[in-house]
Design a protein around this motif. Sequence first.
Motif, short mmCIF file in Angstrom:
data_model
loop_
_atom_site.label_atom_id
_atom_site.label_comp_id
_atom_site.label_asym_id
_atom_site.label_seq_id
_atom_site.Cartn_x
_atom_site.Cartn_y
_atom_site.Cartn_z
N PHE A 193 25.37 -16.34 13.02
CA PHE A 193 26.32 -16.25 11.91
C PHE A 193 25.71 -15.46 10.75
O PHE A 193 26.39 -14.62 10.12
N ALA A 194 24.44 -15.68 10.47
CA ALA A 194 23.76 -14.97 9.38
C ALA A 194 23.72 -13.47 9.65
O ALA A 194 23.88 -12.66 8.73
N VAL A 195 23.52 -13.10 10.91
CA VAL A 195 23.54 -11.67 11.28
C VAL A 195 24.93 -11.10 11.02
O VAL A 195 25.08 -10.03 10.42
N TRP A 196 25.96 -11.82 11.48
CA TRP A 196 27.35 -11.38 11.26
C TRP A 196 27.61 -11.15 9.77
O TRP A 196 28.14 -10.10 9.38
N ALA A 197 27.26 -12.13 8.95
CA ALA A 197 27.54 -12.05 7.51
C ALA A 197 26.76 -10.90 6.86
O ALA A 197 27.32 -10.13 6.06
#
Length: 404
Positions: free
Chosen positions: A80-84
């Motif tokens: 999720f952190a990569v996506w954001a």
Amino acid sequence: MRLHRNLVFATIDALSDIFNEGKYADKVIANALKRDKRWGSRDRSFIAETTYDIVRWKRLYAEIAEVKEPFSRENLFRLFAVWATLRGIELPDWKQIEDTPTRRIKGKFDSLSQIRKFKESIPDWLDELGVRELGEETWTKEINALNNTAPVVVRTNSLKTSKENLKEEFLKENIETHSLKDYPEALELNERANVFRTKAFQDGFFEVQDASSQQVAHFLEVEPGMRVVDTCAGAGGKSLHLAALMENKGQIIALDIYGNKLKELKRRAKRAGAHNIETREIDTTKVIKKLYNSADRVLIDAPCSGLGVLSRNPDAKWKLQPEFIDRIKATQSEILDSYSKIVKSEGKMVYATCSVLPSENQEQVEKFLAREEGKNFRLIKDQKLLSSETGYDGFYMALLEKTS
């Protein structure tokens, strides 16, 4: 954009079900959206679109985040952190995503984007298969197109309304659409919206159906009064289109091996006002044999790899296996040999798939025509629809005529 904890947590739970439990993304997301009745349309869109995005780019994000399956909860937060980060969204100071190296994420993204299997986020075997079947250049364009989010396209139900009237009905509910050249019944939404809540849907004015899929019924060259057999009808999207093209005159026999899908077809047909459809479950070989040499038109919308619809089913990339494609090709051959016998002399048949692989498409037709079962058929025309050329689903269709 400010991230809301409960929406992010719902997304993480959905990803866990899809990646670790092997559940289907569309069903998982539908359940996730029911968790809190207070969520508005923007909240629901965030969960659905974020989940689909991370499913679509799983391999790329996992490589950047340096995590492997099965994903722990901590590792799902890393994805999720990569996506954001790649979307320029500022990460909150939650302990689940603290110390995220945002600069390193962007650097790794740039370097991995030079390699197609990471850039397009696909398994090695699928990348190799695509190159082998379509060639390097075409496959590169096609897999790139299939990673775009599918547009929402509806088919006007001409049994109940016109395209112009449907457009007006949508406008009453603040949904803007535009017509598509070369697709006579199609309207595409300018922005995504839940069309299933509209009065127009309840009244049976339309069905959600991709523009490429809408070409298949036209390809069969049906006319009012004919006897038509839809052999792999499923929930009946194409049966309903055929009923409209036949103006409710004649007979459509919708077959499938799954009775529950045919029940859904009955519900849809009632809403659409399609009265000339009869459903029959294929529970024994007798069901097919009773229909031999009886139909003016036969549609074989064959089971396939589904590679042409990855834009709407991104989790299929991770569920598909090479062995399945081998098995499905054998099934396609068997279906062609068996169901082609339903066509009567001088009748016509369409073989169609939502795959972009020649081995499931034109090669299947060529092999059928070379076999004993296909000796009385000739190919009239075929059409290959690539997502990279149309902007819609990848499809193939071939029109064959029985000569005697």
